[in-house]
Design a protein around this motif. Structure first.
Motif, PDB file in Angstrom:
ATOM      1  N   GLY A  57     -66.244 -59.563  -4.295  1.00  0.00           N
ATOM      2  CA  GLY A  57     -65.678 -59.881  -2.995  1.00  0.00           C
ATOM      3  C   GLY A  57     -64.836 -58.755  -2.444  1.00  0.00           C
ATOM      4  N   ARG A  58     -64.050 -59.104  -1.428  1.00  0.00           N
ATOM      5  CA  ARG A  58     -63.159 -58.145  -0.767  1.00  0.00           C
ATOM      6  C   ARG A  58     -61.773 -58.766  -0.638  1.00  0.00           C
ATOM      7  NH1 ARG A  58     -65.026 -53.656   0.589  1.00  0.00           N
ATOM      8  NH2 ARG A  58     -67.213 -53.348   0.936  1.00  0.00           N
ATOM      9  N   ILE A  59     -60.798 -57.932  -0.984  1.00  0.00           N
ATOM     10  CA  ILE A  59     -59.395 -58.275  -0.793  1.00  0.00           C
ATOM     11  C   ILE A  59     -58.786 -57.118  -0.019  1.00  0.00           C
ATOM     12  CG2 ILE A  59     -57.170 -58.697  -1.892  1.00  0.00           C
ATOM     13  CD1 ILE A  59     -58.654 -59.775  -4.303  1.00  0.00           C
ATOM     14  N   GLU A  60     -58.184 -57.433   1.115  1.00  0.00           N
ATOM     15  CA  GLU A  60     -57.568 -56.418   1.968  1.00  0.00           C
ATOM     16  C   GLU A  60     -58.529 -55.259   2.224  1.00  0.00           C
ATOM     17  OE1 GLU A  60     -53.675 -55.501   0.384  1.00  0.00           O
ATOM     18  OE2 GLU A  60     -53.034 -57.578   0.611  1.00  0.00           O
ATOM     19  N   GLU A  65     -64.826 -56.748  -8.120  1.00  0.00           N
ATOM     20  CA  GLU A  65     -65.716 -57.692  -8.792  1.00  0.00           C
ATOM     21  C   GLU A  65     -65.175 -57.962 -10.183  1.00  0.00           C
ATOM     22  OE1 GLU A  65     -69.741 -56.313  -9.378  1.00  0.00           O
ATOM     23  OE2 GLU A  65     -69.079 -54.413 -10.188  1.00  0.00           O
ATOM     24  N   GLY A  66     -65.595 -59.079 -10.739  1.00  0.00           N
ATOM     25  CA  GLY A  66     -65.109 -59.415 -12.065  1.00  0.00           C
ATOM     26  C   GLY A  66     -65.745 -60.672 -12.596  1.00  0.00           C
ATOM     27  N   SER A  67     -65.114 -61.187 -13.627  1.00  0.00           N
ATOM     28  CA  SER A  67     -65.592 -62.438 -14.207  1.00  0.00           C
ATOM     29  C   SER A  67     -64.401 -63.247 -14.691  1.00  0.00           C
ATOM     30  CB  SER A  67     -66.566 -62.175 -15.356  1.00  0.00           C
ATOM     31  OG  SER A  67     -65.914 -61.525 -16.416  1.00  0.00           O
ATOM     32  N   ASP A  68     -64.589 -64.546 -14.688  1.00  0.00           N
ATOM     33  CA  ASP A  68     -63.621 -65.484 -15.231  1.00  0.00           C
ATOM     34  C   ASP A  68     -64.309 -66.228 -16.367  1.00  0.00           C
ATOM     35  OD1 ASP A  68     -62.400 -64.722 -12.832  1.00  0.00           O
ATOM     36  OD2 ASP A  68     -61.528 -66.698 -12.493  1.00  0.00           O
ATOM     37  N   ARG A  69     -63.676 -66.220 -17.538  1.00  0.00           N
ATOM     38  CA  ARG A  69     -64.168 -67.021 -18.665  1.00  0.00           C
ATOM     39  C   ARG A  69     -63.160 -68.125 -18.873  1.00  0.00           C
ATOM     40  NH1 ARG A  69     -63.427 -64.516 -24.251  1.00  0.00           N
ATOM     41  NH2 ARG A  69     -61.380 -65.337 -23.835  1.00  0.00           N
ATOM     42  N   SER A  89     -59.304 -49.399  -8.303  1.00  0.00           N
ATOM     43  CA  SER A  89     -58.740 -49.529  -6.946  1.00  0.00           C
ATOM     44  C   SER A  89     -58.793 -50.977  -6.480  1.00  0.00           C
ATOM     45  CB  SER A  89     -59.468 -48.617  -5.968  1.00  0.00           C
ATOM     46  OG  SER A  89     -60.847 -48.931  -5.912  1.00  0.00           O
ATOM     47  N   GLY A  90     -59.837 -51.697  -6.861  1.00  0.00           N
ATOM     48  CA  GLY A  90     -59.932 -53.113  -6.520  1.00  0.00           C
ATOM     49  C   GLY A  90     -58.913 -53.946  -7.283  1.00  0.00           C
ATOM     50  N   LEU A  91     -58.704 -53.613  -8.555  1.00  0.00           N
ATOM     51  CA  LEU A  91     -57.707 -54.343  -9.338  1.00  0.00           C
ATOM     52  C   LEU A  91     -56.301 -54.100  -8.810  1.00  0.00           C
ATOM     53  CD1 LEU A  91     -58.944 -54.020 -13.020  1.00  0.00           C
ATOM     54  CD2 LEU A  91     -58.948 -56.022 -11.553  1.00  0.00           C
ATOM     55  N   ALA A  92     -56.047 -52.874  -8.349  1.00  0.00           N
ATOM     56  CA  ALA A  92     -54.739 -52.586  -7.762  1.00  0.00           C
ATOM     57  C   ALA A  92     -54.543 -53.419  -6.495  1.00  0.00           C
ATOM     58  CB  ALA A  92     -54.609 -51.096  -7.456  1.00  0.00           C
ATOM     59  N   LEU A 120     -47.924 -50.824  -3.077  1.00  0.00           N
ATOM     60  CA  LEU A 120     -48.836 -50.526  -1.968  1.00  0.00           C
ATOM     61  C   LEU A 120     -49.590 -49.197  -2.092  1.00  0.00           C
ATOM     62  CD1 LEU A 120     -46.998 -51.940   1.163  1.00  0.00           C
ATOM     63  CD2 LEU A 120     -49.097 -52.791   0.089  1.00  0.00           C
ATOM     64  N   PRO A 121     -48.994 -48.133  -2.627  1.00  0.00           N
ATOM     65  CA  PRO A 121     -49.749 -46.877  -2.754  1.00  0.00           C
ATOM     66  C   PRO A 121     -50.842 -46.905  -3.823  1.00  0.00           C
ATOM     67  CG  PRO A 121     -47.374 -46.461  -2.877  1.00  0.00           C
ATOM     68  CD  PRO A 121     -47.569 -47.939  -2.928  1.00  0.00           C
ATOM     69  N   LEU A 122     -50.815 -47.875  -4.723  1.00  0.00           N
ATOM     70  CA  LEU A 122     -51.755 -47.869  -5.846  1.00  0.00           C
ATOM     71  C   LEU A 122     -53.229 -47.967  -5.446  1.00  0.00           C
ATOM     72  CD1 LEU A 122     -49.795 -50.002  -8.473  1.00  0.00           C
ATOM     73  CD2 LEU A 122     -50.017 -47.514  -8.337  1.00  0.00           C
ATOM     74  N   PRO A 123     -53.643 -48.920  -4.592  1.00  0.00           N
ATOM     75  CA  PRO A 123     -55.075 -48.996  -4.268  1.00  0.00           C
ATOM     76  C   PRO A 123     -55.649 -47.709  -3.676  1.00  0.00           C
ATOM     77  CG  PRO A 123     -54.002 -51.037  -3.643  1.00  0.00           C
ATOM     78  CD  PRO A 123     -52.914 -50.063  -4.026  1.00  0.00           C
ATOM     79  N   PRO A 124     -55.021 -47.097  -2.648  1.00  0.00           N
ATOM     80  CA  PRO A 124     -55.606 -45.853  -2.140  1.00  0.00           C
ATOM     81  C   PRO A 124     -55.528 -44.704  -3.153  1.00  0.00           C
ATOM     82  CG  PRO A 124     -53.629 -46.430  -0.869  1.00  0.00           C
ATOM     83  CD  PRO A 124     -53.913 -47.554  -1.815  1.00  0.00           C
TER      84      PRO A 124
END
Length: 159
Positions: A57-60, A65-69, A89-92, A120-124
């Motif tokens: 998916g997309r956040i901001e 992407e990932g998985s839930d167990r 970058s997505g996890l950030a 806030l600076p982490l994803p970019p």
């Protein structure tokens, strides 16, 4: 919330801290669902009391992407959840978007803002690693194809 065991434990993709208890995990998932601009489940598996689903998916505006167990107790309620995800970058963005919403629900807006600002600076910053990673992954001596854009994610990664 009624599917969660009272003593449910969630292992996060972005922190080693455990999230324990029905109310805490329910608040976290509410923040997760509120954060996604788009999310889709792309695969599901089960084996006995263990279930897993893979999502993207997309956040901001960032791809994640990932998985839930999750594991069920004897009554069929969720007793343990483990979440993994990618890219960094997505996890950030997961941390900054979901973390803010979770903190706001549990501790108020002022605390949520105080926790969000330094992240806030982490994803970019982590997104800058994507072109370098693609370059490092190419075989030695291989040239970049003229048709590929150096800073664009492959189309197949976009939901």
């Amino acid at each position: 919330m009624e599917t969660l065991a009272d003593d449910v434990v969630l292992h996060s993709a972005v922190t080693s801290a455990l999230f324990e208890g029905k109310e805490t995990v329910a608040d976290l998932y509410a923040a997760v669902l509120d954060s996604f601009q788009h999310v889709e489940v792309i695969d599901e598996f089960e084996s006995g009391d263990t279930h897993a689903f893979f999502w993207r998916g997309r956040i901001e505006g960032r791809f994640v992407e990932g998985s839930d167990r999750f594991r069920l107790d004897a009554e069929g309620r969720v007793r343990e959840i483990t979440i993994v995800g990618r890219p960094l970058s997505g996890l950030a963005t997961f941390l900054t978007g979901i973390g803010y919403r979770f903190a706001r629900r549990r501790r108020g807006r002022a605390i949520a803002v105080a926790l969000r600002l330094p992240t806030l600076p982490l994803p970019p910053l982590f997104a800058l690693m994507d072109p370098l990673s693609r370059w490092l992954a190419r075989p030695r001596g291989a040239r970049r194809r003229a048709s590929s854009a150096p800073l664009e994610r492959p189309r197949r990664d976009r939901p």
